[in-house]
Motif scaffolding. Structure first.
Motif, PDB file in Angstrom:
ATOM      1  N   SER A  46      36.213  23.408  15.020  1.00 34.79           N
ATOM      2  CA  SER A  46      36.086  22.488  13.964  1.00 34.79           C
ATOM      3  C   SER A  46      36.076  23.354  12.635  1.00 34.79           C
ATOM      4  O   SER A  46      36.540  23.021  11.530  1.00 34.79           O
ATOM      5  CB  SER A  46      34.900  21.581  13.931  1.00 34.79           C
ATOM      6  OG  SER A  46      35.185  20.563  14.933  1.00 34.79           O
ATOM      7  N   CYS A  47      35.326  24.523  12.759  1.00 37.21           N
ATOM      8  CA  CYS A  47      34.871  25.305  11.376  1.00 37.21           C
ATOM      9  C   CYS A  47      36.098  25.710  10.967  1.00 37.21           C
ATOM     10  O   CYS A  47      36.620  25.812   9.873  1.00 37.21           O
ATOM     11  CB  CYS A  47      33.951  26.501  11.795  1.00 37.21           C
ATOM     12  SG  CYS A  47      32.185  26.106  11.673  1.00 37.21           S
ATOM     13  N   THR A  82      25.708  26.268  10.624  1.00 34.54           N
ATOM     14  CA  THR A  82      25.914  24.672  10.021  1.00 34.54           C
ATOM     15  C   THR A  82      25.914  23.806  11.551  1.00 34.54           C
ATOM     16  O   THR A  82      25.560  22.648  11.114  1.00 34.54           O
ATOM     17  CB  THR A  82      27.274  24.462   9.519  1.00 34.54           C
ATOM     18  OG1 THR A  82      28.033  24.839  10.379  1.00 34.54           O
ATOM     19  CG2 THR A  82      27.662  25.181   8.130  1.00 34.54           C
ATOM     20  N   SER A  84      34.336  15.434   3.532  1.00 34.65           N
ATOM     21  CA  SER A  84      33.818  14.722   4.619  1.00 34.65           C
ATOM     22  C   SER A  84      32.240  15.516   4.543  1.00 34.65           C
ATOM     23  O   SER A  84      32.123  16.442   3.934  1.00 34.65           O
ATOM     24  CB  SER A  84      34.196  15.227   5.911  1.00 34.65           C
ATOM     25  OG  SER A  84      34.420  16.580   6.035  1.00 34.65           O
ATOM     26  N   LYS A  85      31.391  15.051   5.318  1.00 33.55           N
ATOM     27  CA  LYS A  85      29.946  15.655   5.622  1.00 33.55           C
ATOM     28  C   LYS A  85      30.046  16.984   6.081  1.00 33.55           C
ATOM     29  O   LYS A  85      29.364  17.810   5.493  1.00 33.55           O
ATOM     30  CB  LYS A  85      29.226  14.745   6.491  1.00 33.55           C
ATOM     31  CG  LYS A  85      27.657  15.257   6.522  1.00 33.55           C
ATOM     32  CD  LYS A  85      27.094  14.273   7.391  1.00 33.55           C
ATOM     33  CE  LYS A  85      25.211  14.895   7.484  1.00 33.55           C
ATOM     34  NZ  LYS A  85      24.544  13.767   8.201  1.00 33.55           N
ATOM     35  N   LYS A  86      31.034  17.209   7.013  1.00 34.09           N
ATOM     36  CA  LYS A  86      31.209  18.605   7.610  1.00 34.09           C
ATOM     37  C   LYS A  86      31.530  19.461   6.469  1.00 34.09           C
ATOM     38  O   LYS A  86      31.437  20.939   6.412  1.00 34.09           O
ATOM     39  CB  LYS A  86      32.038  18.553   8.677  1.00 34.09           C
ATOM     40  CG  LYS A  86      31.341  18.133  10.234  1.00 34.09           C
ATOM     41  CD  LYS A  86      32.173  17.989  11.165  1.00 34.09           C
ATOM     42  CE  LYS A  86      31.625  17.290  12.420  1.00 34.09           C
ATOM     43  NZ  LYS A  86      32.317  17.486  13.819  1.00 34.09           N
ATOM     44  N   GLU A  87      32.768  19.092   5.805  1.00 32.96           N
ATOM     45  CA  GLU A  87      33.511  20.071   4.842  1.00 32.96           C
ATOM     46  C   GLU A  87      32.395  20.414   3.647  1.00 32.96           C
ATOM     47  O   GLU A  87      32.335  21.544   3.246  1.00 32.96           O
ATOM     48  CB  GLU A  87      34.394  19.165   4.059  1.00 32.96           C
ATOM     49  CG  GLU A  87      35.737  19.109   4.916  1.00 32.96           C
ATOM     50  CD  GLU A  87      36.905  18.148   4.189  1.00 32.96           C
ATOM     51  OE1 GLU A  87      38.020  18.354   4.591  1.00 32.96           O
ATOM     52  OE2 GLU A  87      36.571  17.503   3.154  1.00 32.96           O
ATOM     53  N   ASN A 124      29.021  20.659   4.421  1.00 36.11           N
ATOM     54  CA  ASN A 124      28.229  21.659   4.843  1.00 36.11           C
ATOM     55  C   ASN A 124      28.515  22.803   4.749  1.00 36.11           C
ATOM     56  O   ASN A 124      27.936  23.622   4.511  1.00 36.11           O
ATOM     57  CB  ASN A 124      27.691  20.912   6.194  1.00 36.11           C
ATOM     58  CG  ASN A 124      26.928  19.886   6.221  1.00 36.11           C
ATOM     59  OD1 ASN A 124      26.234  19.402   5.141  1.00 36.11           O
ATOM     60  ND2 ASN A 124      26.674  19.077   7.477  1.00 36.11           N
ATOM     61  N   ILE A 160      28.015  23.447  13.556  1.00 33.94           N
ATOM     62  CA  ILE A 160      29.618  22.813  13.762  1.00 33.94           C
ATOM     63  C   ILE A 160      30.292  23.778  14.599  1.00 33.94           C
ATOM     64  O   ILE A 160      30.235  24.998  14.447  1.00 33.94           O
ATOM     65  CB  ILE A 160      30.217  22.628  12.290  1.00 33.94           C
ATOM     66  CG1 ILE A 160      29.462  21.540  11.387  1.00 33.94           C
ATOM     67  CG2 ILE A 160      31.683  22.070  12.637  1.00 33.94           C
ATOM     68  CD1 ILE A 160      29.999  21.613  10.040  1.00 33.94           C
ATOM     69  N   SER A 178      29.546  28.821  12.096  1.00 34.17           N
ATOM     70  CA  SER A 178      29.150  27.607  12.843  1.00 34.17           C
ATOM     71  C   SER A 178      27.827  27.664  13.467  1.00 34.17           C
ATOM     72  O   SER A 178      27.044  26.512  13.573  1.00 34.17           O
ATOM     73  CB  SER A 178      30.059  28.032  14.325  1.00 34.17           C
ATOM     74  OG  SER A 178      29.728  27.120  15.390  1.00 34.17           O
TER      75      SER A 178
END
Length: 254
Positions: free
Chosen positions: A44-45, A38, A13-16, A18, A40, A35
Motif C-alpha cells: 500500500s505504501c 506508519t 485519504s487518511k493513509k495518504e 499519514n 501501513i 511502512s
C-alpha cells in the motif's frame, strides 16, 4: 499537532496524509521504513507514494541500489491546489459548452402551455441564493431592485463584487433603491462603471434587509437573515411590481 481534517478537505485519504506527514518528519526514507513508522503495509505504501509523486508533493531517488522517497517543499501543496483548480475550471467550461449545445433541443421539449403558467422556485442556503442570483444575469431589460448593500455583502461577501462585474460585462443595467449606510454610499461611487443608477434613502428609518429584483417576467426576493430566496415567474405579477417600483422611483426623484 496538524489536523488531518485539512488534508481530508484537500481530497487526501487518511493513509495518504499519514505517509505525507511521516515523509516530512523523516526527510528521506525507504518504503520499508515508512511502512514500519506508519503501520501501513509496504504494498500500500508503494501505491500511495506513486500517487503523491503524481500530485507533485514528493520525489524519489536511488542510492546504493535502494529507492528512497522524500517530501518536497510544503509550498508545493499550493501549486497542487492551483493545478486542481485549473483542471476543475477546464472541466466546468467543457460541461458548460456541452449544455449550451443541447439547450435549444432541451428548450424545444417544453410544452407550450408550461411557458405561460406562473411558477415559484425556492432556494435555500448560500449556495441556493447564489444560484438564484445567477438567473438575474439572463435579464433582457433593466433590473429594478430594492437592495441593502450592507446585508448583501454580509450574506455573500465573496460573491457580489465579482457579480457586479459580470452583470456589467453582460450589459445589464440596474436601478436600485437602497437604504443609507456606509457601504451603499461607497458602492454608489462605482455606479457608472457597474451600469447602476442608485437612489439612496436619506431617512435612516427607511431601512430593510431583504432584496427584491424585478426583471423580465420575474420577481426575485432574497432574505439574508433567513438564508433563502424565492423566484416568482409570473408576467402579471412582475408587471404589477414594475408599476409599483416606477411609482416609488418617480416619487423619490421629485
Amino acid at each position: 499537532m496538524i489536523s488531518q481534517t485539512i488534508f481530508e478537505q484537500l481530497g487526501f485519504s487518511k493513509k495518504e496524509t499519514n505517509i505525507y506527514l511521516a515523509l516530512l518528519e523523516m526527510n528521506s526514507t525507504t518504503p520499508s521504513e515508512l511502512s514500519h513508522k506508519t503501520g501501513i503495509n509496504r504494498t500500500s505504501c508503494y501505491d500511495i507514494l506513486e500517487t503523491l509523486i503524481k500530485k507533485g508533493l514528493i520525489g524519489k531517488f536511488k542510492k546504493r541500489g535502494k529507492i528512497y522517497f522524500h517530501a518536497s517543499d510544503p509550498k508545493r501543496l499550493i501549486q497542487y491546489l492551483e493545478r486542481e483548480r485549473e483542471e476543475f475550471d477546464k472541466k466546468i467550461i467543457s460541461q458548460q459548452k456541452a449544455v449550451e449545445e443541447i439547450l435549444p433541443e432541451l428548450s424545444s421539449l417544453i410544452h407550450p402551455k408550461n411557458t405561460s403558467k406562473p411558477k415559484v422556485t425556492f432556494f435555500e442556503g448560500e449556495k441556493g441564493i447564489r444560484e438564484a442570483y445567477e438567473d438575474t444575469l439572463n435579464a433582457k431589460e433593466t433590473i429594478l431592485a430594492y437592495a441593502n448593500v450592507e446585508t448583501m455583502h454580509e450574506g455573500l461577501p465573496q460573491f457580489f463584487p465579482e457579480y457586479y462585474k459580470r452583470r456589467a460585462k453582460a450589459g445589464i443595467h440596474i436601478k436600485a433603491i437602497v437604504p443609507k449606510n456606509y457601504l451603499s454610499q461607497e458602492r454608489s461611487k462605482h455606479d457608472r462603471e457597474e451600469l447602476r443608477e442608485s437612489i439612496i434613502l436619506e431617512d435612516l428609518s427607511l431601512t430593510f434587509s431583504p432584496e427584491v429584483n424585478i426583471y423580465n417576467d420575474k420577481v426575485l426576493i432574497a432574505s439574508w437573515k433567513e438564508k433563502m430566496a424565492v423566484l416568482i415567474e409570473s408576467k402579471e405579477f412582475a408587471h404589477l411590481q414594475k408599476l409599483i417600483y416606477q411609482l416609488i422611483w418617480n416619487f423619490i426623484k421629485k
